[in-house]
Enzyme design. Structure first.
Site, PDB file in Angstrom:
ATOM      1  N   ALA A  47     -83.499  67.447 -17.457  1.00  0.00           N
ATOM      2  CA  ALA A  47     -83.956  66.729 -18.614  1.00  0.00           C
ATOM      3  C   ALA A  47     -83.619  65.218 -18.276  1.00  0.00           C
ATOM      4  CB  ALA A  47     -82.849  67.316 -19.685  1.00  0.00           C
ATOM      5  N   GLU A  48     -84.636  64.466 -18.115  1.00  0.00           N
ATOM      6  CA  GLU A  48     -84.528  63.074 -17.622  1.00  0.00           C
ATOM      7  C   GLU A  48     -84.377  62.134 -18.605  1.00  0.00           C
ATOM      8  OE1 GLU A  48     -87.225  65.177 -14.589  1.00  0.00           O
ATOM      9  OE2 GLU A  48     -87.040  65.110 -17.134  1.00  0.00           O
TER      10      GLU A  48
ATOM     11  N   HIS B  51     -96.683  64.232  -8.796  1.00  0.00           N
ATOM     12  CA  HIS B  51     -95.784  63.803  -7.674  1.00  0.00           C
ATOM     13  C   HIS B  51     -96.311  62.593  -7.009  1.00  0.00           C
ATOM     14  CE1 HIS B  51     -94.896  68.094  -8.776  1.00  0.00           C
ATOM     15  NE2 HIS B  51     -93.794  67.970  -7.875  1.00  0.00           N
TER      16      HIS B  51
END
Length: 344
Positions: free
Chosen positions: A68-69, A138
């Site tokens: 949970a950034e 990414h």
């Protein structure tokens, strides 16, 4: 990497190892430094940059977090407000976007909002950029988002030595620092040791990596090795290229950049981020405003294309390469010859 045994002498080390040592030394010297993020504890991080820190300093100072950034960064804001020095790892560049609201609304504004009464000694480590064959989310080059947010310092190392020095400087700063780590350079090596008497890299100062006279290549992070490779190929064309490593995108080193461009009269900005809205546009504007009468040709850019980051098999076309850099330098020469032919 074993973090408990100090390095002796100068020997080959990777950028990842230098970052690990920087975290280790900062935690050893200052108990207020806490590392937190997804899988940074027992696993040592996806790229093993935090390897061994939890074992040595305890899980309360090198802490695994939920996926949970926004929660990770929000927690770090509270820690920084109460006197700690959190170092947050966002696992990949595009994973950091859910935390962007916290970054813009609180991290970047807190010191200004409190008229300097509340510092924000928070370092946000973000692996970024391409060159590793990463899938979607990414391999983003997201530096432009952070540069467009006043109140943040934004730095990115391109060498093993700077990885250590800049991270130490970032952790020591009382202002928030977005620390962008080039993923493709994690395994680059250099003869280096933090025990050698080398100065800590200052935030806000660029470095000339190669002297030249024909044109200045202005770059940072993952594009530095490409630019240095281009200088070797440029010799066959009779071009002597200077290479400038910005190291710090904000604050920006106008002095060093302008001194180089005034010497060579030509500039090419090279970065993986997209061209439209990317850092190169702001850099080109600053150069033009300050060096206009010294320029022999327009300031040009070599950048990623204006598309979402492509699939792995196509990234070699998307990323700036030697051929694209040399083609752009050739345009600089043509522009100069054309101007001289008109008698201007």
């Amino acid at each position: 990497m074993t973090t408990t045994a100090p390095a002796t002498g100068r020997k080959p080390a990777t950028m990842a190892q230098a970052l690990t040592r920087a975290l280790h030394d900062a935690m050893a010297e200052d108990p207020s430094v806490h590392v937190m993020g997804e899988d940074v504890g027992a696993l040592g991080g996806v790229f093993r940059v935090t390897d061994g820190l939890a074992a040595e300093f305890g899980e309360d100072r090198c802490s695994d977090t939920p996926l949970a950034e926004a929660g990770i960064l929000g927690t770090a804001v509270g820690m920084a407000m109460y006197g700690l020095r959190p170092v947050v790892e966002m696992q990949f560049d595009a994973f950091a976007y859910p935390a962007f609201e916290q970054l813009v609304s609180h991290v970047a504004r807190m010191r200004n909002r409190t008229r300097g009464a509340v510092a924000m000694p928070l370092t946000i480590r973000i692996p970024y950029g391409g060159g590793i064959g990463g899938v979607e989310h990414h391999s983003d080059s997201s530096e432009a988002y952070y540069l467009a947010t006043p109140g943040l310092q934004v730095v990115t190392p391109a060498t093993v030595e700077d990885a250590y020095g800049l991270l130490r400087a970032a952790i020591a700063s009382d202002d928030p620092v977005v620390f962008l780590e080039p993923k493709r350079l994690y395994w680059s090596k250099a003869d280096w040791s933090p025990d050698a008497p080398t100065p800590v890299a200052p935030i806000g100062r660029a470095a000339v990596r190669r002297r030249g006279s024909s044109a200045t290549l202005i770059t940072y992070g993952p594009s530095l090795p490409v630019c240095l490779e281009a200088t070797e190929a440029a010799r066959d064309e009779g071009w002597d290229l200077e290479v400038l490593d910005l190291r710090s995108l904000m604050p920006f080193d106008d002095e060093t950049v302008c001194a180089s461009v005034r010497r060579t009269g030509r500039a090419v900005i090279v970065h993986e981020s997209s061209g439209f809205g990317g850092p190169g546009g702001e850099i080109a504007a600053r150069i033009t405003e300050r060096c206009f009468h010294h320029l022999e040709a327009p300031v040009l850019r070599v950048a990623g294309f204006d598309i979402p980051y492509p699939p792995p098999m196509l990234e070699r076309h998307h990323l700036p390469g030697v051929d694209r850099i040399l083609d752009t330098v050739a345009r600089l020469q043509w522009e100069s010859d054309w101007t001289e032919g008109r008698g201007e």
